[in-house]
Design a protein around this motif. Structure first.
Motif, PDB file in Angstrom:
ATOM      1  N   VAL A  44       0.796  -1.240   0.000  1.00 17.50           N
ATOM      2  CA  VAL A  44       0.000   0.000   0.000  1.00 17.50           C
ATOM      3  C   VAL A  44       0.822   1.280   0.000  1.00 17.50           C
ATOM      4  CG1 VAL A  44      -1.951  -1.085   1.162  1.00 17.50           C
ATOM      5  CG2 VAL A  44      -0.265   0.159   2.523  1.00 17.50           C
ATOM      6  N   LYS A  45       2.106   1.186   0.236  1.00 22.22           N
ATOM      7  CA  LYS A  45       2.883   2.403   0.473  1.00 22.22           C
ATOM      8  C   LYS A  45       3.058   3.297  -0.745  1.00 22.22           C
ATOM      9  CE  LYS A  45       7.633   0.737  -0.030  1.00 22.22           C
ATOM     10  NZ  LYS A  45       8.896   0.653   0.725  1.00 22.22           N
ATOM     11  N   GLN A  46       3.029   2.739  -1.935  1.00 23.54           N
ATOM     12  CA  GLN A  46       3.164   3.587  -3.120  1.00 23.54           C
ATOM     13  C   GLN A  46       1.820   4.256  -3.382  1.00 23.54           C
ATOM     14  OE1 GLN A  46       5.988   4.498  -4.656  1.00 23.54           O
ATOM     15  NE2 GLN A  46       4.656   5.948  -5.718  1.00 23.54           N
ATOM     16  N   PHE A  47       1.734   5.553  -3.091  1.00 25.74           N
ATOM     17  CA  PHE A  47       0.483   6.312  -3.119  1.00 25.74           C
ATOM     18  C   PHE A  47      -0.263   6.194  -4.442  1.00 25.74           C
ATOM     19  CE2 PHE A  47      -1.522  10.614  -3.767  1.00 25.74           C
ATOM     20  CZ  PHE A  47      -2.582  10.417  -2.917  1.00 25.74           C
ATOM     21  N   ASN A  66       5.950  10.052  -2.924  1.00 26.35           N
ATOM     22  CA  ASN A  66       5.372   9.695  -1.628  1.00 26.35           C
ATOM     23  C   ASN A  66       5.709  10.787  -0.624  1.00 26.35           C
ATOM     24  OD1 ASN A  66       4.177   7.361  -2.453  1.00 26.35           O
ATOM     25  ND2 ASN A  66       5.833   6.030  -1.796  1.00 26.35           N
ATOM     26  N   GLN A  67       5.533  12.032  -1.057  1.00 17.78           N
ATOM     27  CA  GLN A  67       5.772  13.186  -0.211  1.00 17.78           C
ATOM     28  C   GLN A  67       4.572  14.111  -0.308  1.00 17.78           C
ATOM     29  OE1 GLN A  67       9.412  15.046  -1.420  1.00 17.78           O
ATOM     30  NE2 GLN A  67      10.651  13.251  -0.986  1.00 17.78           N
ATOM     31  N   SER A  68       4.430  14.974   0.672  1.00 19.73           N
ATOM     32  CA  SER A  68       3.352  15.951   0.652  1.00 19.73           C
ATOM     33  C   SER A  68       3.328  16.660  -0.698  1.00 19.73           C
ATOM     34  CB  SER A  68       3.558  16.960   1.784  1.00 19.73           C
ATOM     35  OG  SER A  68       2.527  17.903   1.791  1.00 19.73           O
ATOM     36  N   GLU A  85      -4.474  14.298  -3.662  1.00 16.62           N
ATOM     37  CA  GLU A  85      -3.146  14.817  -3.332  1.00 16.62           C
ATOM     38  C   GLU A  85      -2.727  14.346  -1.950  1.00 16.62           C
ATOM     39  OE1 GLU A  85      -0.872  19.110  -2.772  1.00 16.62           O
ATOM     40  OE2 GLU A  85      -2.760  19.034  -3.867  1.00 16.62           O
ATOM     41  N   LEU A  86      -1.491  13.908  -1.853  1.00 15.55           N
ATOM     42  CA  LEU A  86      -0.923  13.419  -0.594  1.00 15.55           C
ATOM     43  C   LEU A  86      -0.624  14.592   0.335  1.00 15.55           C
ATOM     44  CD1 LEU A  86      -0.029  10.685   0.592  1.00 15.55           C
ATOM     45  CD2 LEU A  86       2.216  11.080  -0.394  1.00 15.55           C
ATOM     46  N   GLU A  95       1.904   4.950   7.595  1.00 16.71           N
ATOM     47  CA  GLU A  95       0.655   5.684   7.435  1.00 16.71           C
ATOM     48  C   GLU A  95       0.823   6.859   6.476  1.00 16.71           C
ATOM     49  OE1 GLU A  95      -0.726   7.574  11.069  1.00 16.71           O
ATOM     50  OE2 GLU A  95       1.337   7.985  11.667  1.00 16.71           O
ATOM     51  N   TYR A  96      -0.293   7.244   5.874  1.00 17.37           N
ATOM     52  CA  TYR A  96      -0.333   8.471   5.089  1.00 17.37           C
ATOM     53  C   TYR A  96      -1.764   8.985   5.030  1.00 17.37           C
ATOM     54  CZ  TYR A  96      -1.225   5.247   1.054  1.00 17.37           C
ATOM     55  OH  TYR A  96      -1.688   4.273   0.202  1.00 17.37           O
ATOM     56  N   SER A  97      -1.878  10.259   4.651  1.00 18.33           N
ATOM     57  CA  SER A  97      -3.195  10.858   4.499  1.00 18.33           C
ATOM     58  C   SER A  97      -3.206  11.678   3.215  1.00 18.33           C
ATOM     59  CB  SER A  97      -3.559  11.730   5.704  1.00 18.33           C
ATOM     60  OG  SER A  97      -2.674  12.819   5.823  1.00 18.33           O
TER      61      SER A  97
END
Length: 174
Positions: A44-47, A66-68, A85-86, A95-97
């Motif tokens: 799942v980590k690759q947005f 994988n950055q803001s 958009e990340l 985790e990410y949002s």
């Protein structure tokens, strides 16, 4: 006095009704996957690669970031798409949002949404829990939205999107 009370009541009844805008809605779903956190996170980590495990999507494309500020375009099975958009990404915490950047109510019945994805240790040895939670607004923010863009439609769509995605992820990883 009675006439005064009647006059006030009639006056209040004839005031225009001022409706407020939509209220934020929420959805949250979790699933236990019988695989270690590292294996689940690797999936799942690759947005911008969500279509690899989410069955509701025909494809997902992005800038690989994988950055803001990283972006992805999700194309649903009906060929409609949205852009997200990340906002936050934490490799160590798994985790990410992200948020809806470009809405398309024909693709997904929200006018805005934010989502958090988290992979954590599960209950048993070698298992993981994946949690998705969201805050969002319905697809039509007017006072009288059509049924397909009202609060109930948005909650149903987000909840089903989460359930389908988590089931797809479980099937792929286990």
């Amino acid at each position: 006095m009675r006439n005064l009370c009647l006059s006030i009541a009639l006056f209040c009844a004839t005031l225009p009704t001022y409706a407020h805008g939509p209220t934020p809605q929420k959805a949250k779903e979790s699933i236990v996957i019988h695989a270690p956190v590292a294996k689940v996170w690797a999936e799942v980590k690759q947005f911008d690669a969500i279509a690899n495990w989410h069955p509701d999507l025909k494809k997902s494309e992005g800038d690989g970031s994988n950055q803001s500020g990283g972006k992805r375009t999700l194309t649903f099975q009906n060929d409609q798409s949205i852009v997200e958009e990340l906002d936050y990404y934490n490799e160590q915490e798994h985790e990410y949002s992200y948020r809806l950047k470009t809405e398309n109510p024909q693709a997904f019945p929200t006018s805005s949404h934010t989502v958090e994805l988290k992979v954590s240790d599960g209950d048993g040895e070698g298992s993981s829990t994946v949690t998705l939670k969201s805050r969002f607004y319905r697809g039509d923010t007017g006072n009288t939205p059509p049924e397909n863009l009202n609060d109930e439609a948005a909650v149903k769509a987000m909840t089903q999107f989460f359930k389908n995605g988590l089931a797809g992820l479980k099937q792929k990883v286990e």
